[in-house]
Design an enzyme around this catalytic site. Structure first.
Site, PDB file in Angstrom:
ATOM      1  N   SER A 165      34.274  50.487  -9.707  1.00 23.83           N
ATOM      2  CA  SER A 165      33.402  51.644  -9.925  1.00 23.83           C
ATOM      3  C   SER A 165      33.808  52.751  -8.964  1.00 23.83           C
ATOM      4  O   SER A 165      33.699  52.589  -7.741  1.00 23.83           O
ATOM      5  CB  SER A 165      31.942  51.265  -9.670  1.00 23.83           C
ATOM      6  OG  SER A 165      31.191  52.440  -9.452  1.00 23.83           O
ATOM      7  N   HIS A 168      35.412  51.835 -14.029  1.00 21.61           N
ATOM      8  CA  HIS A 168      33.986  51.970 -14.344  1.00 21.61           C
ATOM      9  C   HIS A 168      33.525  53.343 -13.862  1.00 21.61           C
ATOM     10  O   HIS A 168      33.677  53.688 -12.693  1.00 21.61           O
ATOM     11  CB  HIS A 168      33.216  50.842 -13.659  1.00 21.61           C
ATOM     12  CG  HIS A 168      31.761  50.793 -14.004  1.00 21.61           C
ATOM     13  ND1 HIS A 168      31.275  50.257 -15.184  1.00 21.61           N
ATOM     14  CD2 HIS A 168      30.664  51.213 -13.326  1.00 21.61           C
ATOM     15  CE1 HIS A 168      29.961  50.339 -15.200  1.00 21.61           C
ATOM     16  NE2 HIS A 168      29.559  50.929 -14.093  1.00 21.61           N
ATOM     17  N   ASP A 175      30.512  55.820 -13.432  1.00 16.98           N
ATOM     18  CA  ASP A 175      29.048  55.885 -13.342  1.00 16.98           C
ATOM     19  C   ASP A 175      28.548  57.320 -13.421  1.00 16.98           C
ATOM     20  O   ASP A 175      28.748  58.099 -12.488  1.00 16.98           O
ATOM     21  CB  ASP A 175      28.589  55.284 -12.003  1.00 16.98           C
ATOM     22  CG  ASP A 175      28.618  53.770 -12.000  1.00 16.98           C
ATOM     23  OD1 ASP A 175      28.095  53.168 -12.952  1.00 16.98           O
ATOM     24  OD2 ASP A 175      29.155  53.192 -11.030  1.00 16.98           O
ATOM     25  N   MET A 189      25.393  59.737 -13.368  1.00 19.46           N
ATOM     26  CA  MET A 189      23.972  59.757 -12.970  1.00 19.46           C
ATOM     27  C   MET A 189      23.449  61.178 -13.036  1.00 19.46           C
ATOM     28  O   MET A 189      24.107  62.113 -12.566  1.00 19.46           O
ATOM     29  CB  MET A 189      23.836  59.241 -11.539  1.00 19.46           C
ATOM     30  CG  MET A 189      24.356  57.846 -11.340  1.00 19.46           C
ATOM     31  SD  MET A 189      24.203  57.385  -9.614  1.00 19.46           S
ATOM     32  CE  MET A 189      24.802  55.705  -9.672  1.00 19.46           C
ATOM     33  N   HIS A 201      29.431  54.399 -17.885  1.00 18.70           N
ATOM     34  CA  HIS A 201      28.062  53.897 -17.723  1.00 18.70           C
ATOM     35  C   HIS A 201      27.134  55.107 -17.569  1.00 18.70           C
ATOM     36  O   HIS A 201      27.062  55.700 -16.497  1.00 18.70           O
ATOM     37  CB  HIS A 201      28.026  52.985 -16.483  1.00 18.70           C
ATOM     38  CG  HIS A 201      26.679  52.416 -16.178  1.00 18.70           C
ATOM     39  ND1 HIS A 201      26.399  51.794 -14.978  1.00 18.70           N
ATOM     40  CD2 HIS A 201      25.537  52.366 -16.903  1.00 18.70           C
ATOM     41  CE1 HIS A 201      25.131  51.392 -14.984  1.00 18.70           C
ATOM     42  NE2 HIS A 201      24.591  51.732 -16.126  1.00 18.70           N
ATOM     43  N   MET A 204      23.917  56.701 -16.891  1.00 27.39           N
ATOM     44  CA  MET A 204      22.568  56.508 -16.332  1.00 27.39           C
ATOM     45  C   MET A 204      21.866  57.855 -16.448  1.00 27.39           C
ATOM     46  O   MET A 204      21.670  58.568 -15.458  1.00 27.39           O
ATOM     47  CB  MET A 204      22.668  56.031 -14.884  1.00 27.39           C
ATOM     48  CG  MET A 204      23.068  54.566 -14.769  1.00 27.39           C
ATOM     49  SD  MET A 204      23.593  54.119 -13.113  1.00 27.39           S
ATOM     50  CE  MET A 204      25.310  54.589 -13.210  1.00 27.39           C
ATOM     51  N   MET A 262      22.321  44.797 -15.356  1.00 20.64           N
ATOM     52  CA  MET A 262      22.341  45.394 -14.016  1.00 20.64           C
ATOM     53  C   MET A 262      21.893  44.338 -13.002  1.00 20.64           C
ATOM     54  O   MET A 262      20.842  43.717 -13.152  1.00 20.64           O
ATOM     55  CB  MET A 262      21.393  46.600 -13.950  1.00 20.64           C
ATOM     56  CG  MET A 262      21.811  47.787 -14.790  1.00 20.64           C
ATOM     57  SD  MET A 262      23.463  48.422 -14.425  1.00 20.64           S
ATOM     58  CE  MET A 262      23.304  48.919 -12.714  1.00 20.64           C
ATOM     59  N   GLY A 317      26.510  50.022  -3.280  1.00 21.68           N
ATOM     60  CA  GLY A 317      26.303  49.371  -1.988  1.00 21.68           C
ATOM     61  C   GLY A 317      25.016  48.587  -1.846  1.00 21.68           C
ATOM     62  O   GLY A 317      24.632  48.218  -0.728  1.00 21.68           O
ATOM     63  N   ASP A 359      26.791  44.417 -13.288  1.00 21.22           N
ATOM     64  CA  ASP A 359      27.069  45.653 -12.553  1.00 21.22           C
ATOM     65  C   ASP A 359      26.155  45.765 -11.338  1.00 21.22           C
ATOM     66  O   ASP A 359      24.946  45.905 -11.483  1.00 21.22           O
ATOM     67  CB  ASP A 359      26.852  46.852 -13.496  1.00 21.22           C
ATOM     68  CG  ASP A 359      27.212  48.174 -12.835  1.00 21.22           C
ATOM     69  OD1 ASP A 359      27.743  48.156 -11.711  1.00 21.22           O
ATOM     70  OD2 ASP A 359      26.956  49.227 -13.455  1.00 21.22           O
ATOM     71  N   GLY A 380      26.651  45.103  -6.759  1.00 19.07           N
ATOM     72  CA  GLY A 380      26.645  44.133  -5.662  1.00 19.07           C
ATOM     73  C   GLY A 380      27.624  42.982  -5.806  1.00 19.07           C
ATOM     74  O   GLY A 380      27.504  41.968  -5.114  1.00 19.07           O
ATOM     75  N   GLY A 424      32.142  48.075  -6.867  1.00 21.24           N
ATOM     76  CA  GLY A 424      32.380  49.379  -6.259  1.00 21.24           C
ATOM     77  C   GLY A 424      32.675  49.245  -4.788  1.00 21.24           C
ATOM     78  O   GLY A 424      33.835  49.240  -4.358  1.00 21.24           O
TER      79      GLY A 424
HETATM   80  C1  DX5 Z   1      24.826  51.372  -9.764  1.00 22.69           C
HETATM   81  C2  DX5 Z   1      26.135  51.525 -10.473  1.00 22.69           C
HETATM   82  C3  DX5 Z   1      27.158  50.485 -10.145  1.00 22.69           C
HETATM   83  C4  DX5 Z   1      27.427  50.284  -8.695  1.00 22.69           C
HETATM   84  C5  DX5 Z   1      28.596  49.414  -8.362  1.00 22.69           C
HETATM   85  O1  DX5 Z   1      23.920  52.283 -10.247  1.00 22.69           O
HETATM   86  O2  DX5 Z   1      25.952  51.475 -11.858  1.00 22.69           O
HETATM   87  O3  DX5 Z   1      28.316  50.652 -10.927  1.00 22.69           O
HETATM   88  O4  DX5 Z   1      27.491  51.452  -8.006  1.00 22.69           O
HETATM   89  O5  DX5 Z   1      28.827  49.504  -7.008  1.00 22.69           O
HETATM   90  P1  DX5 Z   1      28.525  48.327  -5.970  1.00 22.69           P
HETATM   91  O6  DX5 Z   1      29.549  47.279  -6.225  1.00 22.69           O
HETATM   92  O7  DX5 Z   1      28.682  48.986  -4.637  1.00 22.69           O
HETATM   93  O8  DX5 Z   1      27.128  47.849  -6.201  1.00 22.69           O
HETATM   94 ZN    ZN Z   2      27.661  51.189 -13.230  1.00 19.42          ZN
END
Ligand code: DX5
Ligand code: ZN
Length: 229
Positions: free
Chosen positions: A22, A47, A49, A51, A80, A82, A151, A159, A185, A187, A207
């Site tokens: 990510s 990936h 993201d 937002m 992804h 969001m 998720m 993180g 997705d 952690g 990520g």
């Molecule tokens: C969270 C994201 C993930 C996430 C992945 O909203 O969709 O893709 O940041 O990153 P880590 O591996 O740091 O959780």
């Molecule tokens: Zn994601």
């Protein structure tokens, strides 16, 4: 058609997997360099993201960044979304034949319309569910989509700590659908990727685990090995 990286028997069926970095955790000042380094390390999926500061309390990046990534990279882009009102954004985030678009079930007024719009673009379609969402809400859509994203953190930030109890959703769906791509997705690291795989997940977004390393090839190899540990 996307060709997976590795095959391995899991119980009575074959589950193939991918590891998807990510770029939310990348160094944005050097984003191009970061992505080329991921390609060199052997990753095949990125990936992405998105937002909006509304569906989630954070803003990341959008269409302009996607456009320049698509122009300069051969990686498959796993988008992804969001965002609230995903239907409005689907076309704007369709930039390549080598990508998928995932929206959140919770964000869509009409999930069927979103699925239809993505599939009509000839694009792979994913649906993501946040931790508080009952996985059974996905049952009407499982035959229509290419990927379910479970998720394993609250969407919005990188993180965070992995929520292991979310894997029950994965095993429930895997019990119903042997061939559906199930992505986890949030952690993911070398200590939990094997648990997710054993429950039936086969795409793993990572990520912070990858980007905190100064050797992406090493973290890729480490994650691949850890899948079967
Ligand atoms: C969270 C994201 C993930 C996430 C992945 O909203 O969709 O893709 O940041 O990153 P880590 O591996 O740091 O959780
Ligand atoms: Zn994601």
């Amino acid at each position: 058609m996307f060709i997976y990286f590795i095959r391995k028997n899991l119980g009575d069926f074959v589950l193939e997997f991918e590891i998807c970095p990510s770029i939310l955790s990348a160094d944005f000042f050097n984003l191009g360099k970061e992505i080329l380094e991921l390609e060199e390390a052997g990753f095949r999926v990125l990936h992405f993201d998105v937002m909006d500061g509304h569906f989630v309390p954070n803003i990341s990046f959008g269409q302009c960044v996607l456009e320049s990534v698509v122009k300069n990279s051969n990686l498959f882009i796993d988008i992804h979304l969001m965002v609230s009102n995903p239907l409005f954004f689907i076309e704007q985030f369709f930039k390549s034949k080598n990508q998928s678009i995932t929206f959140h079930l919770e964000a869509a007024n009409n999930p069927l319309l979103c699925i239809e719009k993505i599939k009509n673009l000839n694009c792979e379609c994913g649906v993501a569910i946040s931790p508080k969402t009952d996985v059974k809400k996905m049952l009407p859509y499982l035959d229509l989509i290419d990927m379910l994203v479970v998720m394993t953190v609250e969407p919005g930030f990188g993180g965070q700590s992995f929520m292991e109890d979310m894997l029950e959703k994965v095993s429930y769906i895997r019990g119903l659908k042997k061939n559906l791509r199930i992505e986890v997705d949030g952690g993911i690291n070398i200590n939990n990727i094997n648990k997710a795989y054993k429950k039936g997940a086969n795409w793993f977004v990572a990520g912070s685990y990858i980007f905190k390393s100064d050797d992406y090839k090493k973290s890729f190899e480490g994650l691949k090995k850890a899948v079967f540990s």
